[in-house]
Design a protein around this motif. Structure first.
Motif, short mmCIF file in Angstrom:
data_model
loop_
_atom_site.label_atom_id
_atom_site.label_comp_id
_atom_site.label_asym_id
_atom_site.label_seq_id
_atom_site.Cartn_x
_atom_site.Cartn_y
_atom_site.Cartn_z
N ARG A 6 0.82 -1.22 0.00
CA ARG A 6 0.00 0.00 0.00
C ARG A 6 0.85 1.26 0.00
NH1 ARG A 6 -2.87 -1.51 3.84
NH2 ARG A 6 -1.84 -0.40 5.55
N VAL A 7 1.87 1.33 0.86
CA VAL A 7 2.66 2.56 0.93
C VAL A 7 3.53 2.75 -0.31
CG1 VAL A 7 2.62 2.64 3.44
CG2 VAL A 7 4.49 1.43 2.27
N VAL A 8 4.02 1.63 -0.89
CA VAL A 8 4.80 1.76 -2.12
C VAL A 8 3.92 2.29 -3.25
CG1 VAL A 8 6.00 0.45 -3.92
CG2 VAL A 8 6.54 0.06 -1.52
N ARG A 9 2.67 1.86 -3.27
CA ARG A 9 1.76 2.30 -4.33
C ARG A 9 1.22 3.71 -4.09
NH1 ARG A 9 -3.70 2.34 -5.09
NH2 ARG A 9 -4.10 1.27 -3.12
N ARG A 10 0.80 4.01 -2.85
CA ARG A 10 0.13 5.28 -2.58
C ARG A 10 1.06 6.35 -2.04
NH1 ARG A 10 -4.36 5.54 1.01
NH2 ARG A 10 -5.66 6.63 -0.50
N LEU A 11 2.15 5.98 -1.40
CA LEU A 11 3.03 6.95 -0.74
C LEU A 11 4.50 6.73 -1.13
CD1 LEU A 11 1.36 6.64 2.79
CD2 LEU A 11 1.25 8.67 1.30
N PRO A 12 4.80 6.75 -2.42
CA PRO A 12 6.19 6.53 -2.82
C PRO A 12 7.13 7.60 -2.28
CG PRO A 12 4.89 7.31 -4.68
CD PRO A 12 3.93 6.98 -3.58
N GLY A 13 6.66 8.84 -2.19
CA GLY A 13 7.50 9.90 -1.65
C GLY A 13 7.84 9.66 -0.18
N ALA A 14 6.89 9.12 0.56
CA ALA A 14 7.14 8.83 1.97
C ALA A 14 8.10 7.65 2.13
CB ALA A 14 5.81 8.53 2.67
N VAL A 15 7.99 6.66 1.25
CA VAL A 15 8.94 5.54 1.29
C VAL A 15 10.35 6.05 1.01
CG1 VAL A 15 9.57 3.35 0.22
CG2 VAL A 15 7.17 3.88 0.65
N LYS A 16 10.49 6.97 0.05
CA LYS A 16 11.79 7.57 -0.24
C LYS A 16 12.31 8.35 0.97
CE LYS A 16 15.13 9.03 -3.04
NZ LYS A 16 15.72 10.14 -2.30
N ALA A 17 11.41 9.08 1.65
CA ALA A 17 11.81 9.83 2.85
C ALA A 17 12.27 8.89 3.95
CB ALA A 17 10.64 10.70 3.33
N LEU A 18 11.62 7.73 4.06
CA LEU A 18 12.05 6.73 5.04
C LEU A 18 13.45 6.21 4.69
CD1 LEU A 18 11.32 4.84 7.46
CD2 LEU A 18 10.44 3.23 5.75
N TYR A 19 13.67 5.95 3.41
CA TYR A 19 14.97 5.46 2.97
C TYR A 19 16.07 6.50 3.24
CZ TYR A 19 18.62 3.79 -0.21
OH TYR A 19 19.82 3.37 -0.73
N ASP A 20 15.74 7.78 3.06
CA ASP A 20 16.71 8.85 3.27
C ASP A 20 16.90 9.19 4.74
OD1 ASP A 20 17.05 9.02 0.54
OD2 ASP A 20 15.60 10.67 0.29
N GLY A 21 16.06 8.66 5.61
CA GLY A 21 16.18 8.96 7.03
C GLY A 21 15.47 10.24 7.44
N ALA A 22 14.67 10.83 6.54
CA ALA A 22 13.94 12.06 6.87
C ALA A 22 12.78 11.78 7.82
CB ALA A 22 13.42 12.74 5.61
N ILE A 23 12.19 10.58 7.74
CA ILE A 23 11.14 10.16 8.67
C ILE A 23 11.48 8.74 9.14
CG2 ILE A 23 9.36 11.59 7.61
CD1 ILE A 23 8.23 9.04 6.32
N ASP A 24 10.84 8.32 10.22
CA ASP A 24 11.03 6.95 10.70
C ASP A 24 9.81 6.11 10.35
OD1 ASP A 24 9.13 7.88 12.43
OD2 ASP A 24 10.39 7.79 14.21
N LEU A 25 9.85 4.85 10.72
CA LEU A 25 8.76 3.95 10.37
C LEU A 25 7.46 4.36 11.05
CD1 LEU A 25 7.87 1.41 8.88
CD2 LEU A 25 8.54 0.06 10.90
N ALA A 26 7.53 4.86 12.29
CA ALA A 26 6.30 5.26 13.00
C ALA A 26 5.58 6.38 12.24
CB ALA A 26 6.65 5.72 14.41
N ARG A 27 6.33 7.31 11.65
CA ARG A 27 5.72 8.41 10.90
C ARG A 27 5.12 7.90 9.59
NH1 ARG A 27 9.13 10.57 14.38
NH2 ARG A 27 8.96 12.77 15.01
N LEU A 28 5.78 6.93 8.97
CA LEU A 28 5.21 6.36 7.76
C LEU A 28 3.91 5.62 8.07
CD1 LEU A 28 5.39 5.71 4.76
CD2 LEU A 28 6.82 3.72 5.33
N VAL A 29 3.90 4.88 9.17
CA VAL A 29 2.67 4.18 9.59
C VAL A 29 1.56 5.19 9.86
CG1 VAL A 29 1.64 2.78 11.41
CG2 VAL A 29 3.89 2.18 10.50
#
Length: 326
Positions: A6-29
């Motif tokens: 779901r997040v890869v499909r709907r929130l690709p920018g957020a997944v990229k931010a998680l990969y870059d360390g801009a947000i953590d998993l709790a924020r993505l959830v």
């Protein structure tokens, strides 16, 4: 797996931010959970501006930013979802270990904020030093209130920050309850129309955020109450010598009739006479006529200068105390 897809499909920018360390998993959830009810075409309009400002200092601040953006992007949908969610308000109980149980309330946020504020206020006023923690006192207060204990009236002031255009119905930007977060524009307007509400509106401009005005509050501030009681040191009803320090602060023109919480509209009135004044309000009137006041009436021409009219029509005058007179 469902979350990942779901997040890869709907929130690709957020997944990229998680990969870059801009947000953590709790924020993505949290971002996934809060945008779950949005149409796919609106998700990017919410996520991109929020992520552009980073993960915020705390998870709660990040969630508030997401909710605030959702209310701006989809105000009408947010109001519809709010109304549907309000239909599900309920009280739940769950057993806990060691003979304990948990009571949960699901209500509109601004209502439970007021409940929480009242419980906390009453708990702070309880005698400290008896071995109970503040959480324990708050729990005891909640139980007492639910079981019918009379713990006294507590005024609760709720500050709602709202753009002027929203209050006038010209925009759908959300309001903001400090410490709680954003609420839909329609809810703010409904609150502002409630005559018995005791909250203060903090008005700002939509473009600059500049403070425009702070509206009246139903209950006077502590400083204003002290000034009114120092101006008239006893109950202002003629012939009553009850000290103002233990009297209520009454509106000359009642709050429900549009009276302002200003020095020139406030006067100390002892509890007995305040209740008497509460029964003076109105008699039924014929159709097409305004309600006719009955009983004692008070009119304050200047601060502390009050003219009382008795039920028989006689008038008596009360003046402020003169501290320089011999």
């Amino acid at each position: 797996m469902a979350f990942a897809v779901r997040v890869v499909r709907r929130l690709p920018g957020a997944v990229k931010a998680l990969y870059d360390g801009a947000i953590d998993l709790a924020r993505l959830v949290a971002l996934d959970r809060l945008t779950a009810q949005l149409a796919d075409e609106l998700v990017d309009a919410v996520a991109t501006p929020v992520l552009a400002k980073g993960g915020r200092p705390s998870l709660a601040a990040f969630e508030q930013a997401v909710r605030r953006r959702i209310l701006r992007v989809d105000p009408h949908g947010s109001q519809q979802r709010r109304e549907k969610a309000e239909e599900g308000r309920r009280v739940e109980m769950r057993a806990e270990p060691d003979g304990m149980a948990r009571l949960a309330l699901l209500f509109p946020a601004e209502q439970l904020w007021a409940v929480w504020a009242r419980i906390s206020h009453l708990a702070r006023g309880m005698r400290a030093g008896d071995g109970r923690s503040f959480d324990q006192r708050r729990a005891d207060v909640a139980y007492g209130l639910l079981m019918g204990a009379d713990l006294g009236r507590v005024p609760v002031e709720m500050q709602v920050i709202v753009p002027v255009e929203t209050l006038l119905g010209l925009a759908e930007n959300p309001g903001e309850i400090p410490g709680l977060g954003p609420i839909p524009a329609e809810v703010v307007r409904q609150m502002s129309e409630e005559p018995l509400c005791t909250w203060r509106q903090i008005l700002t401009r939509r473009d600059s955020g500049e403070l425009v005005d702070v509206s009246d509050r139903r209950f006077p501030s502590a400083a204003l109450a002290r000034k009114v009681r120092a101006r008239n040191t006893t109950c202002t009803l003629p012939g009553c010598d009850q000290p103002a320090v233990s009297a209520d602060i009454d509106h000359s023109v009642s709050w429900g009739d549009g009276g302002k919480t200003r020095e020139g509209n406030l006067a100390p009135v002892c509890r007995r006479h305040h209740r008497m004044m509460g029964r003076r309000k109105r008699h039924p009137s014929p159709m097409n006529e305004s309600p006719r006041p009955a009983g004692w009436q008070m009119q304050q021409g200047a601060p502390g200068h009050i003219t009382w009219t008795t039920p028989t029509g006689a008038q008596h005058h009360t003046h402020p105390d003169n501290y320089t007179a011999e």
